[in-house]
Design an enzyme around this catalytic site. Structure first.
Site, PDB file in Angstrom:
ATOM      1  N   THR A  82       0.816  -1.216   0.000  1.00  0.00           N
ATOM      2  CA  THR A  82       0.000   0.000   0.000  1.00  0.00           C
ATOM      3  C   THR A  82       0.853   1.272   0.000  1.00  0.00           C
ATOM      4  OG1 THR A  82      -0.128  -0.270   2.379  1.00  0.00           O
ATOM      5  CG2 THR A  82      -2.017  -0.993   1.117  1.00  0.00           C
ATOM      6  N   ASP A  83       0.173   2.401  -0.229  1.00  0.00           N
ATOM      7  CA  ASP A  83       0.863   3.698  -0.273  1.00  0.00           C
ATOM      8  C   ASP A  83       0.809   4.394   1.078  1.00  0.00           C
ATOM      9  OD1 ASP A  83       1.041   3.421  -3.124  1.00  0.00           O
ATOM     10  OD2 ASP A  83      -1.065   3.968  -3.182  1.00  0.00           O
TER      11      ASP A  83
ATOM     12  N   SER B 255       1.160   8.624   4.900  1.00  0.00           N
ATOM     13  CA  SER B 255       0.509   8.564   3.604  1.00  0.00           C
ATOM     14  C   SER B 255       1.578   8.961   2.611  1.00  0.00           C
ATOM     15  CB  SER B 255      -0.656   9.536   3.575  1.00  0.00           C
ATOM     16  OG  SER B 255      -1.168   9.592   2.274  1.00  0.00           O
ATOM     17  N   ARG B 256       1.960   8.026   1.731  1.00  0.00           N
ATOM     18  CA  ARG B 256       3.135   8.295   0.899  1.00  0.00           C
ATOM     19  C   ARG B 256       2.837   9.196  -0.286  1.00  0.00           C
ATOM     20  NH1 ARG B 256       4.067   2.418   1.570  1.00  0.00           N
ATOM     21  NH2 ARG B 256       4.901   2.332   3.667  1.00  0.00           N
ATOM     22  N   VAL B 257       1.606   9.188  -0.773  1.00  0.00           N
ATOM     23  CA  VAL B 257       1.340   9.998  -1.966  1.00  0.00           C
ATOM     24  C   VAL B 257       0.270  11.064  -1.758  1.00  0.00           C
ATOM     25  CG1 VAL B 257       2.073   8.247  -3.602  1.00  0.00           C
ATOM     26  CG2 VAL B 257      -0.286   8.280  -2.834  1.00  0.00           C
TER      27      VAL B 257
END
Lengths: 519, 186
Positions: free
Chosen positions: A339-340, A365-367
């Site tokens: 997951t991102d 939350s990476r993006v």
């Protein structure tokens, strides 16, 4: 059901006019072994992996294992209707489910057949349960926010449309609540939601459906339920069916969609059962070797499509349950790496009354940051760092050391921030409301409010502001920005409100002071 | 039948067929096996007796010897002894069936099952055989079955392929089509 005979004669006429005597040639095999939703079939030499098999009594299955002298198949539906020694027909098709707008507001099983007692639906379209994830050329970076309506998530762990954000935590820490709040918050956001319940108690699913219905969220939601009573194959395909339904809206209708998989640990367990019954070799924790691919191919289907391809999106909110906070177990590490980002829920926080019990330290939350609303970005920029510093200081303060006034102030501020981020269930907030609340927290006004009254104060102020100056929140909601000018206006309103309340509480205090002279 | 049984059946049948081939006795063994099949069919308790752990191996061997030694070849007898020794007599009907398949394949002959609703009249079976032979391009061994349930037409089964042209199947398809329409409208 009493059929309309004139209608039927019409259908028959139509059928007769189109009728061509075509030879029905099929490939058949024989069921030699049958147990727990798994069948072993002799024959079917030409069958392909993933091909739909037709058993007797309208039961369907799928070829899974092609072995030297037999075929291992899973049965979707009631496997007790199949007998040993019965014929099995290869259909030459791949597994597909009906999809379409007609399914919104319905509760379906894993094969997208209604189980809510409502009328049977005939949809015009079908989609393959398994389909390839869109390639690089089809995608664009996540650019639009998906608002969960929760302050602590939208401010610090923003989710973008097309992102895959894992919700992870022990049992009873509010994982499903976050997903439900997010679905409820999609009112007027033009997002189609699919909630897939895998291996849950049927009563829990009924409760969830009731909540969604009460909140009016079923208008844009479909629930796919494979409860714990369903066979392992049905639980196994549920998320893929849900994904296929969401994909239909993303690809064909260019819509934004949200798919919640609740939860993937149960999904992994049902796949483990299936694999072991098919005698596939077990690996770590007895899961089969392709358990990573099981989840990666599902989650990889989430995407934000490029404008050339319609610009639709599929956001995935997979849920994983941990045991005693062990995120280093097999399935959690797998899904975390796919997951991102993840929202990590902690039981201690939950019991301490901090709800949603999000551990801001390790949730990321990476993006989604790129997609965050500008107004939120402005007020929340420092929040994460402040809270991290607060947690560190809190640990230090536990040692009982004397603190200098600066640290003391920081600790106080942190306490108030944590209070401010608390939010009751099923009460999602708009961006404007969230921005104003967090902005309030950054002001010094809160210093004079007792810690246990902070949440109350913020709510009341917001209510007052919405009544007196509704334009402020509306402006943030509409433009997505929070100009300095507006910030000044809100600050002024805040000052006005505090002076108002201090007068009133003074008055309240005078009136409410009990008269000690009377017995 | 378990999937391991299928594997065992394959091994035994293949070995017997290969051995019979080496001795130029495939036809003789086929006949022997048909005899054995007939005996098994006639005596339901025979397989039960031969698979029962209650009786000793010697006892079982003795019985098979006395009952069959005059009627079957030495090779087949030895094969039966091996089955008794390894306690695999339960697989015998399956092995006989599989041997029959191998035998057919060795002669380039297709076994074809044909199901009809009523007994065929004179000449019809021959016509059916020649038609199927023409379609398949090889010799055909026709096995006829009569099943009034199919109502009419004919069901032809050759290996994995089934051509279902029975009235029962066609009516079933028609009913399904109509039901799907009706359900859709409701």
């Amino acid at each position: 059901m009493k059929p309309d005979f004139t209608e039927i004669s019409g259908i028959i006429k139509q059928e007769i006019s189109q009728y061509k005597s075509k030879l029905d040639v099929s490939t058949v095999g024989r069921v030699v072994e049958l147990a727990d939703g798994i069948a072993r079939i002799y024959g079917l030499d030409q069958v392909m992996v993933g091909e739909v098999l037709e058993f007797e009594n309208d039961v369907f299955g799928e070829a899974f294992n092609l072995e030297e002298d037999s075929v291992g198949a899973v049965i979707y539906g009631d496997y007790t209707k199949v007998r040993e020694g019965a014929d099995v027909k290869a259909t030459g098709r791949l597994m597909s489910v009906p999809v379409g707008e007609e399914l919104l507001g319905r509760v379906l099983n894993s094969l997208c057949e209604p189980i809510d007692g409502g009328p049977i639906v005939q949809t015009s379209a079908r989609r393959f349960i398994e389909s390839d994830a869109p390639g690089i050329a089809y995608r664009q970076p996540v650019c639009q926010p998906l608002q969960t309506g929760l302050k602590c998530i939208d401010s610090m762990i923003p989710i973008g449309r097309g992102q895959r954000e894992l919700i992870i935590g022990d049992r009873k820490t509010g994982k499903t609540a976050i997903a439900l709040d997010t679905i409820i918050n999609q009112k007027g956001q033009n997002v189609i939601c699919v909630y897939v319940a895998i291996g849950q108690r049927a009563s829990a699913v009924a409760e969830i459906v009731e909540i969604l219905r009460k909140c009016g969220a079923m208008a844009w939601t479909t629930v796919i339920a494979a409860s714990a009573a369903e066979s392992a194959p049905m639980q196994y395909i549920a998320p893929y069916s849900g994904c296929a339904l969401a994909e239909y809206f993303m690809y064909e209708k260019q819509r934004d969609t949200l798919c919640v998989y609740d939860d993937l640990s149960k999904h992994a367990i049902s796949y483990r059962q299936l694999s072991l019954l098919l005698r596939r070799p077990p690996g770590r924790e007895a899961y089969p070797g392709d358990i990573f691919y099981l989840h990666s191919r599902l989650l990889e289907r989430s995407a934000k499509l490029s404008d050339k391809h319609g610009g639709g999106s599929l956001t995935a909110l997979p849920i994983v349950e941990t045991l005693e906070g062990q995120i280093s177990a097999y399935i959690p590490t797998n899904v975390i790496s796919i997951t991102d980002g993840q929202i990590y829920l902690v039981r201690d926080l939950f019991h301490a009354g901090i709800r949603p019990a999000v551990d801001v330290g390790i949730s990321v939350s990476r993006v989604g940051g790129h997609a965050q609303v500008a107004a939120m970005k402005k007020v929340a920029a420092k929040l994460r760092l402040d809270l991290a510093a607060y947690r560190e200081l809190q640990n230090f303060a536990k040692l009982g050391t004397e603190l200098d006034p600066v640290s003391r102030a920081q600790l106080d501020r942190g306490d108030r921030m944590v209070e401010l981020l608390k939010q009751p269930q099923f009460a999602p907030m708009t961006v404007g409301e969230q921005v104003v609340t967090i902005f309030t927290g950054s002001k010094d006004v809160l210093r004079d409010v007792p810690v246990n009254k902070v949440s109350d104060f913020a709510t009341r102020f917001l209510q007052w502001l919405m009544k007196e100056y509704p334009a402020y929140v509306d402006e943030i909601n509409k433009t997505g920005t929070f100009s300095d000018d507006l910030a000044d206006k809100v600050t002024a309103a805040l000052t006005q409100y505090t002076s108002l309340t201090s007068q009133r509480s003074q008055a309240d205090h005078d009136w409410n002071t009990p008269d000690t002279s009377t017995p | 039948m378990m999937s391991t049984d299928i594997r065992l059946r394959e091994s035994y049948a293949n070995t017997l067929f290969a051995l019979a081939g080496e001795n130029q006795a495939t036809d003789a063994v086929k006949e022997d096996l048909e005899t054995v099949a007939g005996v098994i069919k006639g005596e339901n308790d025979l397989v039960k007796f031969l698979t029962s752990p209650y009786f000793s191996r010697q006892c079982k061997e003795q019985l098979v010897m006395t009952a069959l030694s005059a009627r079957i070849s030495e090779l087949t007898m030895n094969f039966l002894m091996v089955l008794i020794k390894h306690n695999r007599v339960g697989l015998l009907p399956e092995i006989i069936f599989r041997y029959g398949q191998l035998w057919d394949a060795g002669r380039g002959c297709y076994p074809v099952n044909v199901t009809v609703s009523r007994p065929l009249e004179q000449g019809e079976a021959e016509k059916l055989t020649t038609d199927i032979e023409a379609a398949l391009g090889g010799a055909v061994r026709l096995e006829l079955a009569v099943n009034p349930d199919i109502l009419g037409g004919v069901v032809i089964r050759c290996g994995d392929k089934v051509i279902d042209n029975s009235l029962h199947h066609r009516l079933g398809t028609a009913v399904k089509t109509i039901l799907s329409h009706v359900k859709g409208r409701k």
